[in-house]
Design a protein around this motif. Structure first.
Motif, PDB file in Angstrom:
ATOM      1  N   SER A  72     -75.865 -54.434  44.188  1.00  0.00           N
ATOM      2  CA  SER A  72     -75.804 -54.577  45.646  1.00  0.00           C
ATOM      3  C   SER A  72     -76.818 -55.602  46.141  1.00  0.00           C
ATOM      4  O   SER A  72     -76.517 -56.424  47.002  1.00  0.00           O
ATOM      5  N   ASP A 116     -75.521 -48.019  48.610  1.00  0.00           N
ATOM      6  CA  ASP A 116     -74.416 -47.778  47.689  1.00  0.00           C
ATOM      7  C   ASP A 116     -73.565 -46.570  48.086  1.00  0.00           C
ATOM      8  O   ASP A 116     -72.341 -46.631  48.048  1.00  0.00           O
ATOM      9  N   GLN A 129     -71.004 -47.437  50.833  1.00  0.00           N
ATOM     10  CA  GLN A 129     -70.033 -48.510  50.655  1.00  0.00           C
ATOM     11  C   GLN A 129     -68.626 -47.936  50.571  1.00  0.00           C
ATOM     12  O   GLN A 129     -68.422 -46.814  50.123  1.00  0.00           O
ATOM     13  N   ARG A 130     -67.662 -48.725  51.061  1.00  0.00           N
ATOM     14  CA  ARG A 130     -66.241 -48.367  51.074  1.00  0.00           C
ATOM     15  C   ARG A 130     -65.967 -47.115  51.906  1.00  0.00           C
ATOM     16  O   ARG A 130     -65.077 -46.329  51.605  1.00  0.00           O
ATOM     17  N   ALA A 178     -69.455 -50.834  57.039  1.00  0.00           N
ATOM     18  CA  ALA A 178     -69.556 -52.293  57.173  1.00  0.00           C
ATOM     19  C   ALA A 178     -68.587 -52.793  58.246  1.00  0.00           C
ATOM     20  O   ALA A 178     -68.923 -53.690  59.025  1.00  0.00           O
TER      21      ALA A 178
END
Length: 194
Positions: A31, A95, A98-99, A103
């Protein structure tokens, strides 16, 4: 730190430096490499020092806080002085987050602020092997232009038009800086499920 719970997105303040520094503990080497393009075990000190230049117009930084106590993401733009309707975009998400759509929410919030400051496009450099971010850009900003550079980066140009999926019922704006009324992203609370 889990990737669920209440997340507050707000503008960066100078006393947030410790929160950003601690974000390093929630990031893998990959990352960090995808964000800074060099191998580094922590968020670089030079970057942390550069946060002193945030002016909330030509450079804006948003921070995402879990339960208002731990930074889980930071996103920013810096206006291109040679092309003032364009700004460089960068993001760093823990981490575990994320997804999960964080974001995307940061991008939408930054876009709203950028538009209010006359910025119509973001430039984003993404490592050629970072397929997850490339896919996310194409999914959330369809029509974004991209070219592969000889430097191992893919260079994107994204419109800052606001995405229609932010539900204003799920956001809460509070009084902005210096009593000037709410800044578009002074405070946005989003509950992210596990």
């Amino acid at each position: 730190m889990s990737g669920s719970g209440l997340v507050t997105i707000r503008t960066y303040r100078q006393d947030d430096i410790g929160l950003v520094h601690a974000l390093s503990d929630l990031l893998s080497a990959q990352s960090l490499y995808h964000r800074f393009f060099v191998g580094t075990p922590r968020i670089p000190t030079g970057y942390l020092r550069s946060l002193k230049t945030v002016d909330h117009r030509d450079r804006e930084v948003l921070i995402a806080l879990q339960e208002d106590t731990h930074a889980v993401a930071i996103a920013e733009y810096t206006r291109d002085t040679a092309a003032p309707r364009t700004a460089d975009l960068a993001m760093l998400v823990a981490d575990a987050w994320q997804r999960r759509g964080l974001a995307r929410l940061l991008l939408d919030s930054l876009s709203e602020i950028a538009l209010s400051c006359g910025i119509t496009h973001f430039k984003a450099d993404v490592l050629a092997d970072n397929k997850a971010v490339q896919t996310a850009i194409h999914r959330h900003r369809p029509g974004s232009l991209s070219v592969e550079g000889s430097d191992g980066l893919r260079h994107f140009l994204l419109r800052t038009d606001p995405a229609p999926h932010i539900d204003e019922k799920e956001t809460e704006h509070v009084e902005g800086r210096n009593g000037q009324g709410p800044h578009p992203a002074d405070r946005r609370r989003i509950h992210v499920l596990a």
